[in-house]
Write an enzyme that holds these catalytic residues in place. Structure first.
Site, short mmCIF file in Angstrom:
data_model
loop_
_atom_site.label_atom_id
_atom_site.label_comp_id
_atom_site.label_asym_id
_atom_site.label_seq_id
_atom_site.Cartn_x
_atom_site.Cartn_y
_atom_site.Cartn_z
N ASP A 113 25.03 31.45 -18.86
CA ASP A 113 23.58 31.30 -20.06
C ASP A 113 22.81 29.66 -20.25
O ASP A 113 23.23 28.57 -19.77
CB ASP A 113 24.51 31.53 -21.00
CG ASP A 113 23.97 31.91 -22.84
OD1 ASP A 113 22.36 31.38 -22.17
OD2 ASP A 113 24.74 32.41 -23.23
N ASP B 115 16.24 30.23 -24.72
CA ASP B 115 14.98 30.97 -25.80
C ASP B 115 15.36 30.56 -26.63
O ASP B 115 16.43 29.97 -26.80
CB ASP B 115 15.11 32.36 -25.37
CG ASP B 115 16.62 32.74 -25.56
OD1 ASP B 115 17.84 31.87 -25.29
OD2 ASP B 115 17.37 34.06 -26.25
N CYS C 92 50.75 49.49 -23.26
CA CYS C 92 50.43 48.73 -21.85
C CYS C 92 50.54 48.84 -20.69
O CYS C 92 52.42 48.13 -21.06
CB CYS C 92 48.47 47.52 -22.50
SG CYS C 92 48.21 47.23 -20.98
N CYS D 263 50.02 46.84 -17.86
CA CYS D 263 49.70 45.44 -17.41
C CYS D 263 50.59 44.98 -16.52
O CYS D 263 51.51 45.24 -16.65
CB CYS D 263 48.16 44.77 -17.89
SG CYS D 263 48.79 43.52 -19.14
N CYS E 217 52.35 43.05 -19.93
CA CYS E 217 52.93 44.31 -20.58
C CYS E 217 54.19 44.49 -19.76
O CYS E 217 55.13 45.10 -20.99
CB CYS E 217 52.01 45.10 -21.00
SG CYS E 217 50.98 44.41 -22.15
ZN ZN Z 1 49.10 45.19 -20.94
#
Ligand code: ZN
Length: 550
Positions: A95, A130, A282, A284, A287
């Site tokens: 950016d 911009d 979760c 993952c 977790c």
């Molecule tokens: Zn997680």
């Protein structure tokens, strides 16, 4: 060399699957392809809570960083490329510093310098410098940002030298939809590979999702459909499905880290404060391997890192779920699940009916999977509005069929070959003078010849629908009947709420249009032997009555 020489939209972006305005596509950059929809996690050029290399190992194909901050940290003459600086081999988007303009008012570099710098560091995707509109009610200011952004786009195109970077043309205008439309049209006529809608961050911070939906659609209505569209600064998993369904392909967000810093745990249906969590919903790596106590007791920096990793995983999982929904043709269902995570998100889908034609024009005609219909919000699905329009505008009645037999959907599919329907058709004298239609939520009238086409035969609907859906479907039935003007109507109904609504609407119409109406009421068992005998008797009686004058 101008940007025109290197600009080949068709080569850079390929659409593989579509649903609603969303698509799964492939964007080619000089450092490899990215599958879209794609979320670029935003990383700081020097100070990262999760290293770009780890982000790639999680499964992210690309990241985004800030070219202005990179230039400040390494100087304008840096010899290293951005991939080396970040330690990231895949595509890197940069950016230009517009966000810093929004936050600090101005930056210490001009457009030409930022373009030269992004080419120098080898950005795969780069943004011109911009002027963001931001969230302003000041129309004059918003107009100025659009004029200046368009002027800078021309200036940028003239100064871009290389041919390898994909350049992004930002679309400004903020909540002023006519300005967004005007800016989108201007940018669309210029040779940018990617277009991007600016200024949504502040709009989202204020939960102005209705405005955001309108901004995106004002933009989509004015750009070529095969152009990838980036939504700047959007990345909460609960709104990604909605944004994709409106046609956004690329996203960038630092929210995984920003939320983590404030002890916020992201889920696809919203944000939870760490202190309010009792169970981690979760699986993952974070977790699975930590308890809530571990997370709460971790030193701040470690906790922030763990939460960031979880947050990144949730976002990636949501992007994958969205892609699967597109392939299955079930994006609408996913969007309606997600918008229920916040009343303001939910409110935003109530305005989609205004853009029906845009959705109908671009979403696929037929799908592999069936359509699930839940409530009145589903009336805005392109499949529903498209079928209703089709029967009135494109369909024509079989010759001579001036007597309508209006039946509820039969017990077995396909309806046209249902045992009871076939028997009824066999019992008719001069069958060519009759026309069988089924009255069906949400389509209204379904002529027997169309009862096997998509989406009618593939629609699954709950028996208990809301009154708005019932009224709207009855209206569609009446529109059909008003259009085809049958001489006589035989209506076979049960005592269910939908059937009662059909009777009252049809009765009124027949009175207005001076059409003969015979209603056969059959309680619950509308397809039972008795009910069918009674309908046959009514049809036979018609025959004797009409034969009498002879
Ligand atoms: Zn997680």
């Amino acid at each position: 060399m101008t940007i025109t020489d290197s600009w080949k939209i068709k080569d850079a972006f390929e659409i593989k699957s579509k649903d609603l305005l969303g698509r799964v596509g492939r964007l080619r950059t000089k450092s490899g392809s990215i599958e879209t929809p794609c979320l670029f996690p935003v990383v700081h050029p020097t100070n990262q809570i999760v290293a770009p290399k780890e982000i790639r190992e999680m499964g992210y194909e690309a990241v985004m960083t800030n070219a202005y901050l990179t230039r400040r940290a390494f100087g304008p003459d840096v010899k290293k490329g951005i991939h080396e600086i970040l330690g990231f081999e895949g595509p890197v988007a940069t950016d230009s510093g517009a966000y810093q303009i929004l936050t600090y008012g101005d930056i210490e570099a001009n457009q030409a310098e930022m373009i030269e710098f992004q080419e120098r560091i080898g950005s795969d995707i780069a943004v011109i410098l911009d002027i963001p509109t931001g969230l302003t009610a000041n129309r004059r200011y918003a107009e100025r940002t659009v004029e200046e952004t368009v002027r800078r786009a021309d200036q940028a195109i003239a100064s871009i030298k290389g041919r390898e970077t994909l350049w992004v043309g930002p679309i400004q205008g903020g909540i002023h939809l006519d300005l967004v439309a005007q800016c989108a049209e201007e940018m669309n006529s210029r040779h940018f590979t990617i277009l991007a809608l600016g200024s949504p961050t502040q709009v989202m911070e204020q939960y102005m999702y209705k405005e955001l939906v309108q901004m995106i659609l004002a933009c989509k209505a004015n750009i070529q459909s095969n152009r990838p569209l980036h939504l700047f600064g959007a990345g909460h998993p609960s709104m990604l499905a909605l944004a994709v369904s409106l046609g956004c392909d690329l996203f960038d967000s630092a929210s995984y880290a920003l939320y983590a810093r404030r002890n916020r745990y992201l889920t696809s249906s919203g944000t939870i404060r760490l202190e309010d969590i009792e169970y981690l919903p979760c699986s993952c790596s974070v977790c699975n391997n930590s308890s809530i106590k571990d997370l709460v007791d971790s030193p701040p920096q470690e906790r922030m890192r763990k939460l960031s990793i979880h947050n990144l995983n949730v976002c990636l999982e949501e992007i994958r779920r969205i892609k699967q929904s597109i392939v299955e043709g079930r994006l609408w269902e996913l969007v309606l699940q997600r918008v229920r995570s916040h009343p303001k998100l939910y409110e935003s889908v109530n305005i989609l009916w205004k853009y029906r034609s845009l959705f109908e024009g671009q979403s696929p005609i037929s799908k592999k999977k069936g359509l699930f219909f839940f409530d009145y919000l589903d009336l805005d699905r392109p499949e529903v509005t498209r079928f209703r329009q089709y029967v009135v505008k494109r369909y024509s009645l079989p010759d001579e069929s001036r007597v309508l037999i209006l039946l509820p959907p039969p017990l077995t599919k396909p309806w046209g070959t249902d045992k009871n329907v076939k028997e009824l058709l066999r019992s008719l004298d001069k069958p060519e003078s009759y026309h069988v239609c089924f009255y069906k939520i949400p389509y209204g009238a379904v002529p027997i010849e169309l009862s096997e086409v998509y989406p009618v035969a593939q629609t699954e609907i709950s028996r208990h629908v809301d009154i708005t859906t019932i009224s709207d479907s009855a209206e569609a039935l009446i529109e059909y009947m008003r259009h085809f003007k049958y001489n006589e109507v035989f209506l076979h109904v049960s005592d269910e709420v939908w059937d009662k609504k059909v009777v009252s609407k049809v009765r009124r119409l027949c009175r207005e249009e001076h059409q003969k109406l015979v209603v056969s009421y059959q309680g619950q068992d509308v397809w039972g032997v008795k009910a069918l005998q009674s309908l046959s008797a009514l049809l036979k009686r018609r025959r004797t009555v009409t034969k009498k004058p002879k």
